[in-house]
Design a protein around this motif. Sequence first.
Motif, PDB file in Angstrom:
ATOM      1  N   PRO A 151       0.822  -1.215   0.000  1.00 57.21           N
ATOM      2  CA  PRO A 151       0.000   0.000   0.000  1.00 57.21           C
ATOM      3  C   PRO A 151       0.852   1.260   0.000  1.00 57.21           C
ATOM      4  CG  PRO A 151       0.074  -0.970   2.193  1.00 57.21           C
ATOM      5  CD  PRO A 151       0.743  -1.946   1.274  1.00 57.21           C
ATOM      6  N   SER A 152       0.365   2.280  -0.677  1.00 57.88           N
ATOM      7  CA  SER A 152       1.093   3.551  -0.703  1.00 57.88           C
ATOM      8  C   SER A 152       1.077   4.208   0.670  1.00 57.88           C
ATOM      9  CB  SER A 152       0.473   4.490  -1.742  1.00 57.88           C
ATOM     10  OG  SER A 152      -0.908   4.690  -1.477  1.00 57.88           O
ATOM     11  N   THR A 153       0.023   3.929   1.432  1.00 65.19           N
ATOM     12  CA  THR A 153      -0.105   4.413   2.805  1.00 65.19           C
ATOM     13  C   THR A 153      -0.422   3.222   3.695  1.00 65.19           C
ATOM     14  OG1 THR A 153      -0.979   6.544   2.035  1.00 65.19           O
ATOM     15  CG2 THR A 153      -1.361   5.973   4.345  1.00 65.19           C
ATOM     16  N   PRO A 154       0.276   3.039   4.807  1.00 69.62           N
ATOM     17  CA  PRO A 154      -0.015   1.897   5.681  1.00 69.62           C
ATOM     18  C   PRO A 154      -1.472   1.920   6.155  1.00 69.62           C
ATOM     19  CG  PRO A 154       2.068   2.908   6.301  1.00 69.62           C
ATOM     20  CD  PRO A 154       1.429   3.816   5.298  1.00 69.62           C
ATOM     21  N   TYR A 155      -2.017   0.748   6.362  1.00 66.27           N
ATOM     22  CA  TYR A 155      -3.409   0.640   6.799  1.00 66.27           C
ATOM     23  C   TYR A 155      -3.559   1.073   8.254  1.00 66.27           C
ATOM     24  CZ  TYR A 155      -3.956  -2.086   2.529  1.00 66.27           C
ATOM     25  OH  TYR A 155      -3.971  -2.493   1.218  1.00 66.27           O
ATOM     26  N   ASP A 156      -4.705   1.675   8.534  1.00 69.60           N
ATOM     27  CA  ASP A 156      -5.038   2.107   9.896  1.00 69.60           C
ATOM     28  C   ASP A 156      -5.720   0.994  10.687  1.00 69.60           C
ATOM     29  OD1 ASP A 156      -4.315   4.899   9.342  1.00 69.60           O
ATOM     30  OD2 ASP A 156      -6.123   4.896   8.095  1.00 69.60           O
ATOM     31  N   LEU A 157      -6.288   0.023   9.976  1.00 68.65           N
ATOM     32  CA  LEU A 157      -7.079  -1.025  10.624  1.00 68.65           C
ATOM     33  C   LEU A 157      -7.109  -2.243   9.716  1.00 68.65           C
ATOM     34  CD1 LEU A 157     -10.529  -0.478  12.360  1.00 68.65           C
ATOM     35  CD2 LEU A 157     -10.192  -2.400  10.808  1.00 68.65           C
ATOM     36  N   VAL A 158      -7.001  -3.421  10.306  1.00 71.15           N
ATOM     37  CA  VAL A 158      -7.171  -4.663   9.553  1.00 71.15           C
ATOM     38  C   VAL A 158      -8.261  -5.480  10.229  1.00 71.15           C
ATOM     39  CG1 VAL A 158      -5.277  -5.778  10.840  1.00 71.15           C
ATOM     40  CG2 VAL A 158      -6.064  -6.748   8.679  1.00 71.15           C
ATOM     41  N   PHE A 159      -9.147  -6.036   9.418  1.00 70.83           N
ATOM     42  CA  PHE A 159     -10.245  -6.865   9.915  1.00 70.83           C
ATOM     43  C   PHE A 159     -10.047  -8.278   9.387  1.00 70.83           C
ATOM     44  CE2 PHE A 159     -14.864  -8.241   9.493  1.00 70.83           C
ATOM     45  CZ  PHE A 159     -15.029  -8.479  10.848  1.00 70.83           C
ATOM     46  N   ILE A 160      -9.906  -9.240  10.301  1.00 63.74           N
ATOM     47  CA  ILE A 160      -9.673 -10.633   9.925  1.00 63.74           C
ATOM     48  C   ILE A 160     -10.963 -11.420  10.133  1.00 63.74           C
ATOM     49  CG2 ILE A 160      -8.239 -12.665  10.285  1.00 63.74           C
ATOM     50  CD1 ILE A 160      -6.175 -10.847  11.636  1.00 63.74           C
ATOM     51  N   ASP A 161     -11.515 -11.950   9.053  1.00 66.91           N
ATOM     52  CA  ASP A 161     -12.758 -12.727   9.125  1.00 66.91           C
ATOM     53  C   ASP A 161     -12.729 -13.781   8.020  1.00 66.91           C
ATOM     54  OD1 ASP A 161     -15.234 -13.630   9.867  1.00 66.91           O
ATOM     55  OD2 ASP A 161     -16.359 -12.013   8.908  1.00 66.91           O
ATOM     56  N   ALA A 162     -11.678 -14.592   8.024  1.00 64.59           N
ATOM     57  CA  ALA A 162     -11.467 -15.585   6.973  1.00 64.59           C
ATOM     58  C   ALA A 162     -11.425 -16.979   7.597  1.00 64.59           C
ATOM     59  CB  ALA A 162     -10.188 -15.258   6.214  1.00 64.59           C
ATOM     60  N   ASP A 163     -10.724 -17.909   6.955  1.00 65.70           N
ATOM     61  CA  ASP A 163     -10.578 -19.260   7.493  1.00 65.70           C
ATOM     62  C   ASP A 163      -9.897 -19.199   8.852  1.00 65.70           C
ATOM     63  OD1 ASP A 163      -8.360 -18.373   5.788  1.00 65.70           O
ATOM     64  OD2 ASP A 163      -7.401 -20.243   6.437  1.00 65.70           O
ATOM     65  N   LYS A 164     -10.511 -19.808   9.842  1.00 63.51           N
ATOM     66  CA  LYS A 164     -10.047 -19.655  11.225  1.00 63.51           C
ATOM     67  C   LYS A 164      -8.678 -20.297  11.444  1.00 63.51           C
ATOM     68  CE  LYS A 164     -13.912 -17.811  11.186  1.00 63.51           C
ATOM     69  NZ  LYS A 164     -13.922 -16.383  10.785  1.00 63.51           N
ATOM     70  N   SER A 165      -8.385 -21.377  10.740  1.00 64.02           N
ATOM     71  CA  SER A 165      -7.089 -22.021  10.901  1.00 64.02           C
ATOM     72  C   SER A 165      -5.950 -21.142  10.404  1.00 64.02           C
ATOM     73  CB  SER A 165      -7.065 -23.370  10.176  1.00 64.02           C
ATOM     74  OG  SER A 165      -7.297 -23.192   8.791  1.00 64.02           O
ATOM     75  N   GLY A 166      -6.284 -20.134   9.593  1.00 65.32           N
ATOM     76  CA  GLY A 166      -5.265 -19.245   9.058  1.00 65.32           C
ATOM     77  C   GLY A 166      -4.946 -18.048   9.937  1.00 65.32           C
ATOM     78  N   TYR A 167      -5.703 -17.828  11.005  1.00 64.04           N
ATOM     79  CA  TYR A 167      -5.523 -16.624  11.817  1.00 64.04           C
ATOM     80  C   TYR A 167      -4.097 -16.440  12.349  1.00 64.04           C
ATOM     81  CZ  TYR A 167     -10.474 -15.184  12.042  1.00 64.04           C
ATOM     82  OH  TYR A 167     -11.736 -14.727  11.744  1.00 64.04           O
ATOM     83  N   PRO A 168      -3.469 -17.470  12.950  1.00 65.25           N
ATOM     84  CA  PRO A 168      -2.105 -17.258  13.451  1.00 65.25           C
ATOM     85  C   PRO A 168      -1.132 -16.834  12.354  1.00 65.25           C
ATOM     86  CG  PRO A 168      -3.033 -19.260  14.399  1.00 65.25           C
ATOM     87  CD  PRO A 168      -3.968 -18.824  13.305  1.00 65.25           C
ATOM     88  N   GLY A 169      -1.245 -17.438  11.181  1.00 65.63           N
ATOM     89  CA  GLY A 169      -0.371 -17.083  10.075  1.00 65.63           C
ATOM     90  C   GLY A 169      -0.609 -15.666   9.581  1.00 65.63           C
ATOM     91  N   TYR A 170      -1.877 -15.254   9.537  1.00 68.55           N
ATOM     92  CA  TYR A 170      -2.180 -13.896   9.102  1.00 68.55           C
ATOM     93  C   TYR A 170      -1.586 -12.883  10.077  1.00 68.55           C
ATOM     94  CZ  TYR A 170      -5.626 -16.268   6.159  1.00 68.55           C
ATOM     95  OH  TYR A 170      -6.240 -17.108   5.253  1.00 68.55           O
TER      96      TYR A 170
END
Length: 251
Positions: A136-155
């Motif tokens: 991103p040209s500007t860093p994100y202010d907020l990230v929302f994680i709502d995907a495959d639950k087994s992937g959360y630690p990796g994300y």
Amino acid sequence: MKDSAPVLYPKEQVGRKVTEYSEDHTLSLPKELSEFHAWILETQETANYTISTFQAKSLVWLARLAGAKHVLEIGCYLGFSASIWSYAVGPSGTVTGLEFDPEYAKIADSKLAGLGIKNVQFKIGPAADSLKAISPSTPYDLVFIDADKSGYPGYLSALLSRSQPGSTDRLLRPGALIVADNVLRRGIVADPSDANPHAKAQAQRALKAHYGKDTDLAALDEFNKEMASNKRIESWLVPLWDGVMVGRLLD
């Protein structure tokens, strides 16, 4: 109230009434976004993948409290939550959505275009790969994680490794919010005992799907522990809806 345990809800009916009352006394969503949510509930067999309108309102409030203008979403489904982030950041803000399923992304694109939303961009493919590639040209202010639950630690690991102090190509700015949905999984992550009526049903599903091991629950527990113990994160696990973890990134 000196006791942390909730005492408001002696039974489900009371809990539902309290929740309805609370939502009625929370900020409103535009009519077209409420109608979008209703369309998902009425037409989709997988409608449980989307967030509720009450949670959507809370996310708008949270984003505006943090002054967020650039949001990253991991897991977009049909685009309702992306439309919520678009509403929260306003026309001058941006939303980047990472979605694995091209059919979901196609529907989301179409629905958001129909709503006149122009500040959301979807990137299709495994989020683990997209998190390595996006710049991103500007860093994100907020990230929302709502995907495959087994992937959360990796994300979480990817987000932190690509948001190092002093980096000129970081994903999250200092002070950014990390928000993750479904971190309690009907309370089973915290209480998998027979006292939790959801635990037995979950165990039966896990037996069929994972040969007796529920990788989602273990991954969510790992994620929650990392959010709470990592020295770069101030965390708050909110026992609302299906459990929402909120963290503030420190440098």
